[in-house]
Design an enzyme around this catalytic site. Sequence first.
Site, short mmCIF file in Angstrom:
data_model
loop_
_atom_site.label_atom_id
_atom_site.label_comp_id
_atom_site.label_asym_id
_atom_site.label_seq_id
_atom_site.Cartn_x
_atom_site.Cartn_y
_atom_site.Cartn_z
N ASP A 8 -21.50 13.40 -21.47
CA ASP A 8 -20.53 12.85 -22.42
C ASP A 8 -19.12 13.19 -21.93
OD1 ASP A 8 -20.11 15.52 -23.07
OD2 ASP A 8 -20.64 15.32 -25.19
N CYS A 65 -23.39 18.18 -21.30
CA CYS A 65 -22.41 17.91 -22.37
C CYS A 65 -21.61 19.21 -22.52
CB CYS A 65 -23.07 17.43 -23.66
SG CYS A 65 -24.17 18.59 -24.49
N THR A 67 -22.22 21.90 -24.40
CA THR A 67 -23.12 23.05 -24.35
C THR A 67 -24.44 22.75 -23.62
OG1 THR A 67 -24.13 22.32 -26.42
CG2 THR A 67 -22.30 23.90 -26.60
N HIS A 98 -43.04 26.85 -15.11
CA HIS A 98 -43.92 27.00 -16.28
C HIS A 98 -43.95 25.77 -17.18
CE1 HIS A 98 -43.99 31.72 -16.33
NE2 HIS A 98 -44.18 31.22 -15.11
N HIS A 133 -50.48 26.82 -17.42
CA HIS A 133 -49.32 26.18 -18.06
C HIS A 133 -49.62 24.74 -18.51
CE1 HIS A 133 -47.06 29.63 -16.86
NE2 HIS A 133 -47.40 29.45 -15.59
C1 RB5 Z 1 -18.55 17.29 -27.87
O1 RB5 Z 1 -17.38 17.78 -28.43
C2 RB5 Z 1 -19.66 18.32 -27.98
O2 RB5 Z 1 -20.07 18.45 -29.30
C3 RB5 Z 1 -20.82 17.95 -27.09
O3 RB5 Z 1 -20.38 17.82 -25.78
C4 RB5 Z 1 -21.97 18.93 -27.03
O4 RB5 Z 1 -21.54 20.23 -26.79
C5 RB5 Z 1 -22.95 18.85 -28.11
O5 RB5 Z 1 -24.00 19.53 -28.11
#
Ligand code: RB5
Length: 146
Positions: A8, A65, A67, A98, A133
């Site tokens: 993203d 993204c 996180t 695994h 596994h």
């Molecule tokens: C975008 O701001 C953020 O929410 C997205 O990149 C991600 O971290 C969501 O899990």
Amino acid sequence: MKIAIGNDHAAVEMKTEIQAYLTELGHEVVNYGTDTTESCNYPEYGEKVGRAVAAGEVDCGVLICGTGVGISIAANKVKGVRAAVCSDVTTAHLVKEHNNANIIAFGARIVGIEKAKDIVKAYLDAEYQGGRHQKRIDMIHEIENR
Ligand code: RB5
């Protein structure tokens, strides 16, 4: 290998660097992610990469993204996908060994580019161990059919 990559707006720069790194390693990379930093919705890209992986159009996927969490949750809604968020190299090789993860995900706001490269490399170099596994992976996919 043929690898799908998706991201993203939070991960455009990291996607570009990881795409170049994968190409340098000799892989063919198909870019499903956004290339602008304009705000967008990560589920769209998680689904695109998830569908490419599940359909066997690519060997595996890389999702990034902020996180790594949202985009991997979205990909995991596609039947047959096993997307794993990794922030360290140990997890990155274990999710292949695994869990036979077919998508690796990480966060551009969580790991730096050098760590991200190490994570991708550890994942790609690892091999699924099968054996005990497999039964557990089969159990995961049985959940999809209930
Ligand atoms: C975008 O701001 C953020 O929410 C997205 O990149 C991600 O971290 C969501 O899990």
